[in-house]
Design a protein around this motif. Structure first.
Motif, short mmCIF file in Angstrom:
data_model
loop_
_atom_site.label_atom_id
_atom_site.label_comp_id
_atom_site.label_asym_id
_atom_site.label_seq_id
_atom_site.Cartn_x
_atom_site.Cartn_y
_atom_site.Cartn_z
N LYS A 45 0.95 -1.34 -0.11
CA LYS A 45 0.30 0.14 -0.40
C LYS A 45 0.55 0.99 -0.15
N ARG A 46 0.68 1.84 -1.20
CA ARG A 46 1.70 3.58 -1.30
C ARG A 46 1.26 4.31 -0.48
N ARG A 47 2.24 5.17 0.37
CA ARG A 47 2.08 6.11 1.18
C ARG A 47 2.99 7.14 1.19
N PHE A 48 2.45 8.08 1.15
CA PHE A 48 3.32 9.44 1.38
C PHE A 48 4.41 9.79 -0.01
N LEU A 49 2.93 9.28 -1.44
CA LEU A 49 3.38 9.90 -2.77
C LEU A 49 3.07 10.77 -3.01
N ARG A 50 3.14 11.74 -2.76
CA ARG A 50 1.80 12.86 -3.97
C ARG A 50 3.27 13.61 -5.08
N PRO A 123 4.80 -10.72 6.58
CA PRO A 123 3.99 -8.98 5.99
C PRO A 123 4.88 -8.14 6.18
N VAL A 124 5.12 -7.14 5.20
CA VAL A 124 5.82 -5.97 5.67
C VAL A 124 4.95 -4.67 6.48
N LEU A 125 5.44 -4.75 7.67
CA LEU A 125 5.04 -3.90 8.55
C LEU A 125 5.67 -2.41 9.03
N ASP A 126 4.39 -1.71 9.16
CA ASP A 126 4.73 -0.31 9.21
C ASP A 126 5.44 0.07 10.97
N VAL A 127 5.87 1.12 11.83
CA VAL A 127 6.17 1.83 12.39
C VAL A 127 4.93 0.77 13.69
N ASP A 128 4.01 0.95 13.44
CA ASP A 128 2.75 1.11 14.82
C ASP A 128 2.96 -1.41 14.31
N ARG A 129 4.09 -1.40 14.28
CA ARG A 129 3.61 -3.24 14.07
C ARG A 129 2.03 -3.53 13.37
N VAL A 130 1.67 -2.94 12.49
CA VAL A 130 0.33 -2.66 11.46
C VAL A 130 0.47 -3.58 9.83
N SER A 152 11.38 -14.62 7.51
CA SER A 152 10.41 -13.59 8.72
C SER A 152 11.13 -12.58 8.95
N VAL A 153 12.82 -13.19 9.14
CA VAL A 153 13.33 -11.67 9.35
C VAL A 153 13.94 -10.73 8.17
N CYS A 154 13.72 -11.38 7.17
CA CYS A 154 13.74 -10.56 5.33
C CYS A 154 12.88 -10.08 5.49
N ALA A 155 11.38 -10.87 6.15
CA ALA A 155 10.47 -9.48 5.52
C ALA A 155 10.30 -8.67 7.38
N GLU A 156 10.95 -8.42 8.30
CA GLU A 156 11.62 -7.53 9.09
C GLU A 156 12.65 -6.87 8.79
N ILE A 161 13.25 -0.78 6.66
CA ILE A 161 14.06 0.26 5.81
C ILE A 161 13.08 0.63 5.08
N VAL A 162 11.45 -0.17 4.93
CA VAL A 162 10.50 0.78 3.84
C VAL A 162 10.30 1.95 5.20
N GLU A 163 10.41 1.23 6.21
CA GLU A 163 9.70 2.79 6.93
C GLU A 163 10.83 3.83 6.84
N LEU A 164 11.65 3.65 7.04
CA LEU A 164 13.02 4.41 6.91
C LEU A 164 13.17 5.28 5.61
N LEU A 165 12.63 5.00 4.50
CA LEU A 165 12.64 4.79 3.22
C LEU A 165 11.03 6.65 3.07
N VAL A 166 10.17 5.94 3.99
CA VAL A 166 9.35 6.82 3.71
C VAL A 166 9.23 8.14 4.40
#
Length: 325
Positions: A45-50, A123-130, A152-156, A161-166
């Protein structure tokens, strides 16, 4: 063990990714070449792409498909019918390998055509583990390697890194915006200028470049205070943005100087200037507007200088009129 060590070594480079697509490309490569994953996609789910119109894209997309029949658009159209993405979207991932007959029929079809026998989703999780995405992987016929913990470690790591990119994307967006008014600053306008040009070219529209400033702005600050001056700037940003709408973008370059781009078929500089002026007629302050039509022979600095010159010509004309009243 050698291939696992190579995978771990490869994963250390993921943090160098500058965009999400770059990250997922690196992860897909490592999964294919070091863990022998035969097929896979990332659902995210794309986030913060303006974009340059200020619109946010929060759609669910498929990225980095490999080893699967069907192109990305086909897979994307099936996302909402998968067992991993449930409409909201909320992602449901078991984190274990399962036989493909546990999947909806349409997804079974895509995996069967590629000879995939087992599928797992992590799962790919956000900073709130959602869960905000899924790493969906497939293995061909034969015994399934019990590597769920490694994946599982790979997904974590992907999630981190996804959150760092966001956060990097948020910082980039903030750096392109004027902190007082929230509209673009000079850097933001120049960043999205190619997008406006591309939209205009594809639609056959012209581009009008305009400059706006406030008459006697120093007097407003001196007589009523800088808080009143800030209110005027905020109102200009809001009014100008409403006037431009979905036809371009507005930016504050500094002080009381605003610059805008307006793109529409058959538009003229004078029509746009008058439309913008009309929006400010009932204001308790006065603005001056200069506009020019962008022609191919002009680069951006030339065009901006011409709009600025037009503004000061209009300002001089207005002052002469006041002197004769």
């Amino acid at each position: 063990m050698q291939r696992l060590a190579e995978f771990i070594q490869e994963s250390r480079t993921w943090s160098r990714a500058v965009r999400g697509t770059d990250l997922l490309r690196r992860v897909a490569y490592a999964l294919r070449h070091h863990l022998d994953i035969d097929a896979g996609i990332f659902i995210y789910k794309r986030r913060f792409l303006r974009n340059h119109l200020g619109q946010l894209d929060t759609s669910v997309r498929v990225y980095e498909s490999w080893g699967m029949a069907g192109h990305r658009e086909q897979l994307e159209s099936l996302v909402q019918t998968s067992k991993w993405c449930l409409g909201t979207p909320s992602f449901e991932c078991s984190g274990v390998w399962e036989p493909i007959f546990a999947l909806p029929h349409n997804w079974q079809h895509h995996f069967e055509r590629s000879g995939i026998a087992h599928v797992g989703a992590w799962p790919v999780l956000d900073v709130d583990r959602v869960p905000i995405g899924a790493m969906v992987l497939g293995r061909r016929q034969g015994s399934v390697i019990h590597d769920e913990d490694v994946l599982s470690v790979c997904a974590e790591q992907v999630s981190l890194i996804v959150e760092l990119l966001v956060e990097r994307r948020k910082a980039e967006d903030y750096s392109r915006r004027d902190p007082l008014t929230g509209i673009f600053n000079r850097r933001g306008l120049l960043h999205f200028l190619p997008d406006v040009q591309a939209d205009a070219k594809s639609s056959g529209a012209g581009i009008v470049v305009g400059v706006v400033d406030v008459n006697s702005f120093k007097r407003i600050n001196d007589e009523y205070g800088h808080a009143r001056g800030d209110d005027v700037l905020l109102d200009i940003a809001s009014t100008l943005s409403d006037a431009i709408g979905q036809h371009g973008l507005a930016a504050r370059f500094g002080g009381d100087e605003f610059v805008f781009l307006y793109s529409a078929p058959g538009v003229t500089a004078e029509q746009v200037r008058q439309e913008v002026i009309d929006r400010f007629q009932a204001k308790p302050y006065e603005v001056c507007v200069g506009c020019v039509f962008w022609i191919e022979e002009m680069d951006w600095p030339m065009c901006l200088d011409a709009a600025d010159a037009h503004l000061y010509a209009r300002k001089g004309y207005a002052e002469q009129r006041r002197e004769h009243v």
